[in-house]
Design an enzyme around this catalytic site. Structure first.
Site, PDB file in Angstrom:
ATOM      1  N   GLY A   1       1.307  -1.215   0.041  1.00  0.00           N
ATOM      2  CA  GLY A   1      -0.156   0.135   0.159  1.00  0.00           C
ATOM      3  C   GLY A   1       0.784   1.403  -0.049  1.00  0.00           C
TER       4      GLY A   1
ATOM      5  N   GLU B   1       3.793  -6.523   1.694  1.00  0.00           N
ATOM      6  CA  GLU B   1       3.322  -7.259   0.049  1.00  0.00           C
ATOM      7  C   GLU B   1       3.123  -6.021  -0.830  1.00  0.00           C
ATOM      8  OE1 GLU B   1       0.262 -11.145   1.174  1.00  0.00           O
ATOM      9  OE2 GLU B   1      -0.079  -8.588   1.000  1.00  0.00           O
TER      10      GLU B   1
ATOM     11  N   ARG C   1       2.320  -1.729  -5.988  1.00  0.00           N
ATOM     12  CA  ARG C   1       2.543  -0.394  -7.227  1.00  0.00           C
ATOM     13  C   ARG C   1       3.941  -0.182  -6.298  1.00  0.00           C
ATOM     14  NH1 ARG C   1      -1.615   3.282  -7.874  1.00  0.00           N
ATOM     15  NH2 ARG C   1      -3.399   2.125  -6.182  1.00  0.00           N
TER      16      ARG C   1
ATOM     17  N   ARG D   1      -7.186   4.021 -14.892  1.00  0.00           N
ATOM     18  CA  ARG D   1      -7.240   4.094 -13.846  1.00  0.00           C
ATOM     19  C   ARG D   1      -8.014   5.817 -13.693  1.00  0.00           C
ATOM     20  NH1 ARG D   1      -3.171   5.360 -11.076  1.00  0.00           N
ATOM     21  NH2 ARG D   1      -4.020   4.881  -9.135  1.00  0.00           N
TER      22      ARG D   1
ATOM     23  N   TYR E   1     -10.456   5.922 -10.864  1.00  0.00           N
ATOM     24  CA  TYR E   1     -10.217   7.090  -9.890  1.00  0.00           C
ATOM     25  C   TYR E   1     -10.313   8.006  -9.790  1.00  0.00           C
ATOM     26  CZ  TYR E   1      -8.718   1.605  -9.406  1.00  0.00           C
ATOM     27  OH  TYR E   1      -8.208   0.200  -9.120  1.00  0.00           O
TER      28      TYR E   1
ATOM     29  N   CYS F   1     -15.116   4.743 -28.010  1.00  0.00           N
ATOM     30  CA  CYS F   1     -16.025   5.894 -28.327  1.00  0.00           C
ATOM     31  C   CYS F   1     -17.079   6.407 -26.572  1.00  0.00           C
ATOM     32  CB  CYS F   1     -17.265   5.149 -28.665  1.00  0.00           C
ATOM     33  SG  CYS F   1     -16.630   4.635 -30.781  1.00  0.00           S
TER      34      CYS F   1
ATOM     35  N   TYR G   1      -0.453  -1.689 -12.154  1.00  0.00           N
ATOM     36  CA  TYR G   1      -2.679  -1.348 -12.658  1.00  0.00           C
ATOM     37  C   TYR G   1      -2.534  -0.590 -13.834  1.00  0.00           C
ATOM     38  CZ  TYR G   1      -2.118  -2.861  -8.010  1.00  0.00           C
ATOM     39  OH  TYR G   1      -2.106  -3.447  -6.534  1.00  0.00           O
TER      40      TYR G   1
END
Ligand SMILES: *Cc1c(COP(=O)(O)O)cnc(C)c1O
Length: 432
Positions: free
Chosen positions: A248, A290, A293, A330, A334, A361, A390
């Site tokens: 994270g 873990e 990113r 993305r 987000y 489109c 991602y």
């Protein structure tokens, strides 16, 4: 430049790991994902050495492979001595195809199917991270049928709101992931897991969310989890051997994002784990982290070719590229911000503010809005930075657009990690 591996050469072209981005675009076509392999390896080593230093030799980073899953990545992280986390049968299969040692795989997911669980057991996945009681019972039965004792962790929600986007916050009490300490359900599932002979409970897991810059929530999670281990030891006699504190850490997408010192964040987490273990008179478990990113995002750059440049006087200027939401959803998902530049005139000043649009489109098919950019012309090569995580892993064939290739660059050389999809690939599954 946003990342230390990016620079300018004498032609005024962007370089990625020392390689001319314009030449890469000419060689491989656009759109294309370029991954700086040296940078990924460096990031792996930063985690490994900081974790060994502060958490001890048996601690280990696990690459959260949903960030960028392809056989080349599993080879790379294996060489760097990391374990991996997989979240689906498809990721397990990709890891297996790459020959990744099954014993070093952690298998996650809030709703693993029976098929997923059988596949994981049959391929000898080292550790399954169990999300809830139904899964615990199903897995216990499947392991018993096979006459094996499966190692598991339990996914616990520490009840933390890390102030990131709602869609990527995962550690609150009402999360769809795991069982919360606050409701008593975490303790209940630990007790149940300990009673099942076909399962070996080796520890606990939590993951509070993604793209988090503030280190305090990670330290809080480490504190809450370690205090909970003290409680489990006292009340249930449970000795935790592995504590997985998830991933994270945030990465820089724009100049406005801070730089995180990952080693220092790890130091702070270690400090609180050690203190709490001493206070609770429990052994310090092996710590797992873990990162996804933070290992790959900054190492990736997407190269596009500029098509139409459309000025709407008094409103905005659209710079359209030969990709978009199919290769990078993305912004649509987000509202994620990115940094872009014209790779063939990277030394020029960014005098324009543009909307970068894809070719689907869909009006929402944008790479970003209000983005500073050099004046763009048809045929320019546009680079979007920090796309290693991602992007390829979230890519789709929407509008039947083939997915771009993934190219690794290292030591001045390129390797094709994933070839470009063809129109034949696109129709390959159609039966009528
Ligand atoms: C997505 C995920 C990660 C990785 O998160 P990053 O923000 O990419 O570091 C780690 N663990 C679990 C369980 C995840 O779901």
């Amino acid at each position: 430049m946003l990342h230390p591996n990016l620079s300018l050469n004498e032609k005024g072209h962007l370089t990625i790991g020392g390689m001319d981005a314009v030449e890469l675009a000419a060689q491989y076509g656009t759109p294309a994902y370029i991954i700086d392999e040296d940078m990924v390896r460096q990031n792996c080593r930063t985690y490994r050495s900081a974790m060994a230093k502060y958490f001890g030799g048996n601690s280990r980073p696990l690459y959260a492979s949903k960030a960028l899953s392809c056989t080349g990545m599993y080879h790379l992280v294996r060489e760097e001595g990391l374990g991996i986390d997989c979240v689906s049968g498809g990721e397990l299969f990709t890891a297996k195809t790459a020959g990744f040692p099954a014993g070093r795989i952690y298998f996650h997911g809030n709703n693993k199917t029976d098929r997923d669980l059988c596949d994981a057991l049959d391929m000898g996945v080292g550790t399954i991270v169990v999300d809830h009681e139904d899964e615990l019972r199903a897995l216990a039965a499947l392991a018993a049928e096979r006459g094996i004792r499966q190692r598991i962790l339990l996914r616990i929600s520490p009840g933390i709101d890390p102030h990131t986007h709602r869609a990527i916050s995962t550690g609150s009490v009402d999360s769809k992931f795991g069982r919360a300490i606050e409701t008593g359900q975490a303790r209940a599932i630990v007790a149940e897991a300990l009673s099942l002979p076909s399962l070996e409970l080796v520890g606990l897991h939590c993951h509070i969310g993604s793209q988090i810059f503030d280190i305090d929530p990670f330290v809080d999670a480490a504190r809450i989890m370690t205090a909970f281990l003290g409680e489990l030891k006292r009340d249930l006699g449970f000795d935790c051997r592995k504590l997985n504190l998830g991933g994270g850490f945030g990465v820089r997408y724009t100049e406005f994002d801070p730089v995180i010192d990952y080693a220092d964040a790890i130091r702070r987490m270690a400090e609180v784990v050690h203190t709490l273990c001493a206070e609770n008179k429990i052994h310090v478990p092996d710590i797992l982290l873990e990162p996804g990113r933070s290992l790959v995002a900054a190492a990736g750059t997407t190269l596009y070719t500029v098509g139409s440049v459309k000025e709407i006087p008094g409103f905005k200027c659209y710079v359209s590229v030969d990709g978009g939401m199919p290769d990078n959803p993305r912004y649509a998902l987000y509202g994620s911000r990115y940094t872009a530049l014209i790779a063939n005139r990277a030394g020029e000043e960014k005098t324009e503010t543009v909307t970068i649009a894809g070719r689907c489109c869909e009006s929402g098919d944008l790479i970003g809005e209000e983005m500073p950019l050099q004046p763009a012309r048809r045929g320019d090569i546009l680079a979007v930075l920090s796309t290693g995580a991602y992007n390829y892993s979230m890519a789709s064939n929407y509008n039947r657009i083939p997915r771009p290739p993934v190219i690794f660059v290292a030591g001045g050389r390129t390797t094709l990690a994933v070839r470009r999809e063809t129109y034949r690939d696109i129709v390959a599954l159609d039966q009528l």
